[in-house]
Design a protein around this motif. Structure first.
Motif, short mmCIF file in Angstrom:
data_model
loop_
_atom_site.label_atom_id
_atom_site.label_comp_id
_atom_site.label_asym_id
_atom_site.label_seq_id
_atom_site.Cartn_x
_atom_site.Cartn_y
_atom_site.Cartn_z
N ASP A 5 -0.49 4.93 -0.98
CA ASP A 5 -0.40 5.30 -2.39
C ASP A 5 -1.59 4.79 -3.16
O ASP A 5 -2.11 3.71 -2.90
CB ASP A 5 0.86 4.70 -3.01
CG ASP A 5 2.12 5.20 -2.36
OD1 ASP A 5 2.15 6.37 -1.95
OD2 ASP A 5 3.08 4.42 -2.25
N GLY A 6 -2.02 5.54 -4.16
CA GLY A 6 -3.00 5.08 -5.13
C GLY A 6 -4.30 4.55 -4.59
O GLY A 6 -4.71 4.85 -3.49
N GLU B 14 0.79 -1.24 0.00
CA GLU B 14 0.00 0.00 0.00
C GLU B 14 0.82 1.29 0.00
O GLU B 14 0.29 2.35 -0.30
CB GLU B 14 -0.94 0.03 1.21
CG GLU B 14 -1.80 -1.21 1.36
CD GLU B 14 -2.82 -1.38 0.24
OE1 GLU B 14 -3.18 -0.39 -0.41
OE2 GLU B 14 -3.25 -2.52 0.02
N PHE B 15 2.11 1.22 0.34
CA PHE B 15 2.91 2.44 0.50
C PHE B 15 4.17 2.43 -0.36
O PHE B 15 5.09 3.18 -0.10
CB PHE B 15 3.32 2.62 1.97
CG PHE B 15 2.16 2.84 2.89
CD1 PHE B 15 1.73 4.12 3.21
CD2 PHE B 15 1.49 1.76 3.44
CE1 PHE B 15 0.66 4.32 4.05
CE2 PHE B 15 0.41 1.95 4.29
CZ PHE B 15 0.00 3.24 4.60
N HIS B 16 4.22 1.61 -1.36
CA HIS B 16 5.45 1.45 -2.12
C HIS B 16 5.35 2.06 -3.51
O HIS B 16 5.88 1.53 -4.48
CB HIS B 16 5.83 -0.03 -2.19
CG HIS B 16 7.28 -0.24 -2.45
ND1 HIS B 16 7.79 -0.38 -3.71
CD2 HIS B 16 8.34 -0.27 -1.61
CE1 HIS B 16 9.09 -0.53 -3.63
NE2 HIS B 16 9.46 -0.46 -2.38
N VAL C 33 0.27 1.85 9.81
CA VAL C 33 1.46 2.18 9.03
C VAL C 33 1.42 3.65 8.61
O VAL C 33 2.42 4.36 8.71
CB VAL C 33 1.61 1.25 7.81
CG1 VAL C 33 2.74 1.72 6.91
CG2 VAL C 33 1.84 -0.19 8.25
N ALA C 34 0.27 4.12 8.17
CA ALA C 34 0.13 5.52 7.76
C ALA C 34 0.49 6.47 8.90
O ALA C 34 1.21 7.45 8.69
CB ALA C 34 -1.29 5.79 7.26
N ARG C 35 0.01 6.17 10.08
CA ARG C 35 0.35 7.00 11.25
C ARG C 35 1.85 6.93 11.55
O ARG C 35 2.48 7.93 11.86
CB ARG C 35 -0.44 6.55 12.48
CG ARG C 35 -1.85 7.08 12.54
CD ARG C 35 -2.48 6.89 13.92
NE ARG C 35 -2.39 5.52 14.40
CZ ARG C 35 -3.27 4.55 14.12
NH1 ARG C 35 -4.32 4.81 13.38
NH2 ARG C 35 -3.11 3.33 14.60
N GLN C 36 2.42 5.73 11.47
CA GLN C 36 3.83 5.56 11.82
C GLN C 36 4.78 6.25 10.84
O GLN C 36 5.81 6.77 11.25
CB GLN C 36 4.18 4.08 11.93
CG GLN C 36 3.54 3.42 13.12
CD GLN C 36 3.78 1.92 13.17
OE1 GLN C 36 4.09 1.29 12.17
NE2 GLN C 36 3.62 1.35 14.36
#
Length: 67
Positions: A54-55, A10-12, A45-48
């Motif tokens: 992404d997307g 999700e974040f790559h 993960v977003a908070r950390q």
């Protein structure tokens, strides 16, 4: 491990890690990978890391359980 999986998918950026590669690294099947993390792990993960996923790969919030 769920947080790392969420990060990898999700974040790559524009090229997220593929289910097959993550499954192999975690000893899971690709189909098991699709349910290995949930929106709560994505939010953590977003908070950390201090940014949004992404997307449009992010999963919608879970539906409230009916009584």
């Amino acid at each position: 491990m769920r947080h790392l999986l969420a990060y990898g998918r999700e974040f790559h950026g524009d090229r997220p890690y593929k289910f097959e590669l993550l499954a192999q690294a975690d000893g899971m099947t690709p189909s098991g990978m699709r349910t290995a993390y949930a929106s709560s792990e994505i939010q953590t993960v977003a908070r950390q890391i201090g940014r949004a996923p992404d997307g449009c790969r992010s999963r919608p919030p879970a539906a409230p359980e009916s009584a």
